[in-house]
Design an enzyme around this catalytic site. Structure first.
Site, PDB file in Angstrom:
ATOM      1  N   GLY A  32      39.702  35.084  37.638  1.00  0.00           N
ATOM      2  CA  GLY A  32      37.936  35.201  37.810  1.00  0.00           C
ATOM      3  C   GLY A  32      37.556  35.237  36.307  1.00  0.00           C
ATOM      4  O   GLY A  32      37.993  35.519  35.486  1.00  0.00           O
ATOM      5  N   SER A  34      35.392  36.317  33.209  1.00  0.00           N
ATOM      6  CA  SER A  34      34.971  37.834  32.429  1.00  0.00           C
ATOM      7  C   SER A  34      34.020  38.336  33.130  1.00  0.00           C
ATOM      8  O   SER A  34      32.906  37.863  33.380  1.00  0.00           O
ATOM      9  CB  SER A  34      35.062  37.524  30.995  1.00  0.00           C
ATOM     10  OG  SER A  34      34.752  38.480  30.161  1.00  0.00           O
ATOM     11  N   GLY A  35      34.549  39.758  33.418  1.00  0.00           N
ATOM     12  CA  GLY A  35      33.173  40.685  34.098  1.00  0.00           C
ATOM     13  C   GLY A  35      33.157  40.308  35.670  1.00  0.00           C
ATOM     14  O   GLY A  35      32.428  41.011  36.211  1.00  0.00           O
ATOM     15  N   LYS A  38      38.178  41.888  37.773  1.00  0.00           N
ATOM     16  CA  LYS A  38      39.391  41.723  37.926  1.00  0.00           C
ATOM     17  C   LYS A  38      40.290  42.983  37.879  1.00  0.00           C
ATOM     18  O   LYS A  38      40.973  43.506  38.402  1.00  0.00           O
ATOM     19  CB  LYS A  38      40.062  40.561  37.083  1.00  0.00           C
ATOM     20  CG  LYS A  38      39.689  39.132  37.272  1.00  0.00           C
ATOM     21  CD  LYS A  38      40.189  38.235  36.347  1.00  0.00           C
ATOM     22  CE  LYS A  38      40.032  38.321  34.825  1.00  0.00           C
ATOM     23  NZ  LYS A  38      38.581  38.396  34.445  1.00  0.00           N
ATOM     24  N   SER A  39      39.975  43.459  36.316  1.00  0.00           N
ATOM     25  CA  SER A  39      40.575  44.733  36.094  1.00  0.00           C
ATOM     26  C   SER A  39      40.136  45.955  36.796  1.00  0.00           C
ATOM     27  O   SER A  39      41.012  46.793  37.247  1.00  0.00           O
ATOM     28  CB  SER A  39      40.017  45.213  34.555  1.00  0.00           C
ATOM     29  OG  SER A  39      40.290  43.959  33.811  1.00  0.00           O
ATOM     30  N   SER A 106      42.651  33.132  33.374  1.00  0.00           N
ATOM     31  CA  SER A 106      43.350  32.106  33.950  1.00  0.00           C
ATOM     32  C   SER A 106      42.559  30.703  34.582  1.00  0.00           C
ATOM     33  O   SER A 106      42.588  30.657  35.664  1.00  0.00           O
ATOM     34  CB  SER A 106      44.433  32.397  35.054  1.00  0.00           C
ATOM     35  OG  SER A 106      44.138  33.389  35.963  1.00  0.00           O
TER      36      SER A 106
HETATM   37  N1  PPS Z   1      36.525  32.754  24.526  1.00  0.00           N
HETATM   38  C1  PPS Z   1      36.979  33.412  25.620  1.00  0.00           C
HETATM   39  N2  PPS Z   1      36.711  33.189  26.795  1.00  0.00           N
HETATM   40  C2  PPS Z   1      37.293  33.999  27.927  1.00  0.00           C
HETATM   41  N3  PPS Z   1      37.678  35.409  27.630  1.00  0.00           N
HETATM   42  C3  PPS Z   1      37.392  35.643  26.218  1.00  0.00           C
HETATM   43  C4  PPS Z   1      37.126  35.113  25.272  1.00  0.00           C
HETATM   44  N4  PPS Z   1      37.134  35.488  24.162  1.00  0.00           N
HETATM   45  C5  PPS Z   1      37.438  36.799  24.309  1.00  0.00           C
HETATM   46  N5  PPS Z   1      37.636  36.789  25.564  1.00  0.00           N
HETATM   47  C6  PPS Z   1      38.080  38.286  26.086  1.00  0.00           C
HETATM   48  O1  PPS Z   1      39.315  38.017  26.586  1.00  0.00           O
HETATM   49  C7  PPS Z   1      39.686  38.329  27.999  1.00  0.00           C
HETATM   50  C8  PPS Z   1      40.195  37.197  28.433  1.00  0.00           C
HETATM   51  O2  PPS Z   1      41.761  37.081  28.190  1.00  0.00           O
HETATM   52  P1  PPS Z   1      42.773  36.189  29.212  1.00  0.00           P
HETATM   53  O3  PPS Z   1      44.109  36.597  28.356  1.00  0.00           O
HETATM   54  O4  PPS Z   1      42.573  37.091  30.611  1.00  0.00           O
HETATM   55  O5  PPS Z   1      42.143  34.975  29.114  1.00  0.00           O
HETATM   56  S1  PPS Z   1      43.039  33.396  29.472  1.00  0.00           S
HETATM   57  O6  PPS Z   1      43.560  33.781  30.902  1.00  0.00           O
HETATM   58  O7  PPS Z   1      43.944  33.273  28.474  1.00  0.00           O
HETATM   59  O8  PPS Z   1      42.073  32.174  29.704  1.00  0.00           O
HETATM   60  C9  PPS Z   1      38.470  38.498  28.591  1.00  0.00           C
HETATM   61  O9  PPS Z   1      38.659  39.629  29.364  1.00  0.00           O
HETATM   62  P2  PPS Z   1      38.192  40.053  30.617  1.00  0.00           P
HETATM   63  O10 PPS Z   1      36.650  40.437  30.545  1.00  0.00           O
HETATM   64  O11 PPS Z   1      39.187  41.373  31.164  1.00  0.00           O
HETATM   65  O12 PPS Z   1      38.409  38.710  31.708  1.00  0.00           O
HETATM   66  C10 PPS Z   1      37.368  38.724  27.454  1.00  0.00           C
HETATM   67  O13 PPS Z   1      36.872  40.168  27.175  1.00  0.00           O
HETATM   68  N1  ADP Z   2      32.145  44.863  43.943  1.00  0.00           N
HETATM   69  C1  ADP Z   2      32.527  45.041  42.616  1.00  0.00           C
HETATM   70  N2  ADP Z   2      33.945  44.686  42.350  1.00  0.00           N
HETATM   71  C2  ADP Z   2      34.629  44.892  41.056  1.00  0.00           C
HETATM   72  N3  ADP Z   2      33.615  45.147  40.099  1.00  0.00           N
HETATM   73  C3  ADP Z   2      32.512  45.488  40.273  1.00  0.00           C
HETATM   74  C4  ADP Z   2      31.735  45.265  41.280  1.00  0.00           C
HETATM   75  N4  ADP Z   2      30.446  45.739  41.433  1.00  0.00           N
HETATM   76  C5  ADP Z   2      30.355  45.877  40.266  1.00  0.00           C
HETATM   77  N5  ADP Z   2      31.308  45.825  39.440  1.00  0.00           N
HETATM   78  C6  ADP Z   2      31.225  46.082  38.015  1.00  0.00           C
HETATM   79  O1  ADP Z   2      31.608  45.029  37.528  1.00  0.00           O
HETATM   80  C7  ADP Z   2      32.246  44.971  36.094  1.00  0.00           C
HETATM   81  C8  ADP Z   2      33.449  44.363  36.222  1.00  0.00           C
HETATM   82  O2  ADP Z   2      34.477  44.559  34.820  1.00  0.00           O
HETATM   83  P1  ADP Z   2      36.011  44.214  34.867  1.00  0.00           P
HETATM   84  O3  ADP Z   2      36.634  44.780  35.821  1.00  0.00           O
HETATM   85  O4  ADP Z   2      36.256  44.585  33.408  1.00  0.00           O
HETATM   86  O5  ADP Z   2      36.069  42.449  34.985  1.00  0.00           O
HETATM   87  P2  ADP Z   2      37.065  41.523  34.398  1.00  0.00           P
HETATM   88  O6  ADP Z   2      38.305  42.381  34.421  1.00  0.00           O
HETATM   89  O7  ADP Z   2      37.135  40.542  35.425  1.00  0.00           O
HETATM   90  O8  ADP Z   2      36.557  41.065  32.995  1.00  0.00           O
HETATM   91  C9  ADP Z   2      32.789  46.715  36.010  1.00  0.00           C
HETATM   92  O9  ADP Z   2      31.968  47.501  35.197  1.00  0.00           O
HETATM   93  C10 ADP Z   2      32.791  47.033  37.502  1.00  0.00           C
HETATM   94  O10 ADP Z   2      32.292  48.496  37.644  1.00  0.00           O
END
Ligand code: PPS
Ligand code: ADP
Length: 195
Positions: A32, A34-35, A38-39, A106
């Site tokens: 999914g 970023s944000g 997932k985590s 991914s």
């Molecule tokens: N250019 C760019 N695009 C997307 N994300 C970025 C980028 N630069 C830094 N980040 C941060 O790195 C996290 C994504 O890393 P991943 O290893 O999951 O990415 S990937 O699967 O290789 O595409 C992603 O973390 P998540 O927010 O946990 O998804 C971002 O915080």
């Molecule tokens: N229904 C939901 N499921 C997951 N996260 C949610 C939801 N509603 C709000 N959030 C918020 O969205 C944010 C997601 O961040 P994070 O888990 O770090 O996303 P990712 O790992 O995809 O980057 C967190 O601050 C979380 O509390």
């Protein structure tokens, strides 16, 4: 040199470990934006499975991109290599008998196909954490969308790099419609029915 590598057969197998743990091992792969959540969801699923006395381990960006994959960036090629190595690590954890949780953007269907091929289709469960770009940007947990919009980060998924949604994920979580607790329940119910 690979021609001089001879595989040693160990007595203990994945099957032995699965039997002793009383459960199968497999990869639960979260994809999914970023944000998207997932985590957050992966973390709670891990806690829930741990409470059920299952062997479970999570791989995520922090322990991977700052360790084994240090130095890889976010070009299409670097992401593919990032995910290839993660898939190989996940495969080892599965062999060690763990339910292995992986939460990575991914972004491309071909990225996830590569993972599926390495891990093996039967051991791969795809969880699509489906959150609109608008909502991810509104959350902007790490302030990265703001930077990407300002042109300070290039190749940011959803802004100037693509995200291809899974066509037929095993589990589909729409985080704008369900709570974290509901998402966790959906996933653990799926696993309890399947394994
Ligand atoms: N250019 C760019 N695009 C997307 N994300 C970025 C980028 N630069 C830094 N980040 C941060 O790195 C996290 C994504 O890393 P991943 O290893 O999951 O990415 S990937 O699967 O290789 O595409 C992603 O973390 P998540 O927010 O946990 O998804 C971002 O915080
Ligand atoms: N229904 C939901 N499921 C997951 N996260 C949610 C939801 N509603 C709000 N959030 C918020 O969205 C944010 C997601 O961040 P994070 O888990 O770090 O996303 P990712 O790992 O995809 O980057 C967190 O601050 C979380 O509390």
């Amino acid at each position: 040199m690979s021609e001089n590598i001879v595989i040693h057969d160990y007595d203990l197998s994945r099957n032995d470990r699965n039997k002793r743990n009383h459960h199968k091992s497999f990869v639960l792969w979260f994809t999914g934006l970023s944000g998207s959540g997932k985590s957050t969801i992966a973390n709670q699923v891990e806690v829930e499975l741990f409470k059920q006395n299952l062997q479970v381990y999570s791989l995520d960006g922090d322990n991977i991109r700052s360790g084994i994959n240090k130095g890889l960036g976010f070009t299409k090629e670097d992401r593919l290599e990032n995910l290839r190595r993660i898939a190989e690590v996940a495969k080892l954890f599965v062999d060690a008998g763990h339910i292995t949780i992986a939460a990575f953007v991914s972004p491309l269907i071909s990225d996830r196909e590569q993972v599926k091929n390495i891990v093996g289709q039967a051991d791969f469960i795809e969880v699509f954490v489906d959150t609109s770009l608008e909502e991810c940007e509104r959350r902007d947990v790490k302030g990265l969308y703001k930077k990407a919009r300002a042109g300070e980060i290039k190749n940011f998924t959803g802004i100037d790099a693509p995200y291809e949604a899974p066509i037929n994920p095993d589990i589909h979580i729409k985080t704008e419609q369900v709570s974290v607790a509901e998402a966790v329940k959906t996933i653990t119910n799926y696993l309890n029915n399947k394994f």
